[in-house]
Design a protein around this motif. Sequence first.
Motif, PDB file in Angstrom:
ATOM      1  N   ALA A   1       0.844  -1.180   0.000  1.00  0.00           N
ATOM      2  CA  ALA A   1       0.000   0.000   0.000  1.00  0.00           C
ATOM      3  C   ALA A   1       0.884   1.237   0.000  1.00  0.00           C
ATOM      4  N   LEU A   2       0.358   2.319  -0.481  1.00  0.00           N
ATOM      5  CA  LEU A   2       1.117   3.565  -0.511  1.00  0.00           C
ATOM      6  C   LEU A   2       1.276   4.168   0.876  1.00  0.00           C
ATOM      7  N   ALA A   3       0.316   3.948   1.742  1.00  0.00           N
ATOM      8  CA  ALA A   3       0.371   4.501   3.094  1.00  0.00           C
ATOM      9  C   ALA A   3       0.261   3.375   4.110  1.00  0.00           C
ATOM     10  N   GLY A   4       0.841   3.619   5.271  1.00  0.00           N
ATOM     11  CA  GLY A   4       0.701   2.673   6.367  1.00  0.00           C
ATOM     12  C   GLY A   4      -0.405   3.141   7.286  1.00  0.00           C
ATOM     13  N   HIS A   5      -0.514   2.488   8.419  1.00  0.00           N
ATOM     14  CA  HIS A   5      -1.520   2.867   9.398  1.00  0.00           C
ATOM     15  C   HIS A   5      -0.874   3.037  10.761  1.00  0.00           C
ATOM     16  N   ARG A   6      -1.436   3.961  11.515  1.00  0.00           N
ATOM     17  CA  ARG A   6      -0.965   4.219  12.865  1.00  0.00           C
ATOM     18  C   ARG A   6      -2.117   3.919  13.811  1.00  0.00           C
ATOM     19  N   LEU A   7      -1.848   3.117  14.825  1.00  0.00           N
ATOM     20  CA  LEU A   7      -2.839   2.776  15.838  1.00  0.00           C
ATOM     21  C   LEU A   7      -2.329   3.320  17.160  1.00  0.00           C
ATOM     22  N   GLU A   8      -3.101   4.207  17.764  1.00  0.00           N
ATOM     23  CA  GLU A   8      -2.742   4.760  19.063  1.00  0.00           C
ATOM     24  C   GLU A   8      -3.748   4.294  20.096  1.00  0.00           C
ATOM     25  N   VAL A   9      -3.213   3.762  21.184  1.00  0.00           N
ATOM     26  CA  VAL A   9      -4.069   3.296  22.275  1.00  0.00           C
ATOM     27  C   VAL A   9      -3.637   4.055  23.527  1.00  0.00           C
ATOM     28  N   ALA A  10      -4.580   4.762  24.123  1.00  0.00           N
ATOM     29  CA  ALA A  10      -4.315   5.517  25.348  1.00  0.00           C
ATOM     30  C   ALA A  10      -5.448   5.239  26.330  1.00  0.00           C
ATOM     31  N   PRO A  11      -5.123   5.171  27.619  1.00  0.00           N
ATOM     32  CA  PRO A  11      -6.148   4.870  28.617  1.00  0.00           C
ATOM     33  C   PRO A  11      -7.295   5.885  28.587  1.00  0.00           C
ATOM     34  N   GLY A  12      -8.501   5.369  28.688  1.00  0.00           N
ATOM     35  CA  GLY A  12      -9.676   6.219  28.753  1.00  0.00           C
ATOM     36  C   GLY A  12     -10.108   6.816  27.431  1.00  0.00           C
ATOM     37  N   LYS A  13      -9.424   6.466  26.362  1.00  0.00           N
ATOM     38  CA  LYS A  13      -9.763   7.011  25.048  1.00  0.00           C
ATOM     39  C   LYS A  13      -9.966   5.852  24.083  1.00  0.00           C
ATOM     40  N   PRO A  14     -10.864   6.025  23.101  1.00  0.00           N
ATOM     41  CA  PRO A  14     -11.009   4.961  22.112  1.00  0.00           C
ATOM     42  C   PRO A  14      -9.752   4.895  21.233  1.00  0.00           C
TER      43      PRO A  14
END
Length: 182
Positions: free
Chosen positions: A1-14
């Motif tokens: 794919a041309l772009a990747g993905h970023r997954l951010e996980v923080a407490p109390g947030k989706p």
Amino acid sequence: ALAGHRLEVAPGKPPRISEAGCPPGTTVEVADLFFNIPARRNFLKSARVEYRHVLEEFQRVALAHPDISFSLFHDDSELFQLPASNLRKRIVHLFGSRMNGRLVPLEEETQVVHLAGFICKPEFAKKSRGEQFFFVNNRFIKSSYLHHAVISAFEGLLKPDTQPGYFIFLQVPEDSIDINIH
């Protein structure tokens, strides 16, 4: 794919998923893991001990997959930049260039198991058990039974109270083992 993905996980947030420009591969970054859970933070050891645990796991995963490039950063410093290679080169990249002359290849094929990897020459045995790795179907395991078998094979070759280094890979049919019980 041309772009990747970023997954951010923080407490109390989706979790947040967004597109990101990045080279091929996967980056995992962990920061302030227990910043808002003081009870959990109390179980952490010193920063040095926790780093050693991360390094040990990094070594295990990198050894199990020498055909994949790995990098390890700690406090913004690059500690390892491991190119995809073969097992011998991966061991040398992880444990230093002097390791190359210490390794003895081993390989055996039976009806039950394919065994391959490297053992270290007896004269390079150490007081500690740091460079001892067993893998079953590319998953790291600890096995006192297999360790005893290696020690028995070195009988009469090791100085007292020393431990041989080894990087041993066993391949068995997937249906012959429960990977969660070894």
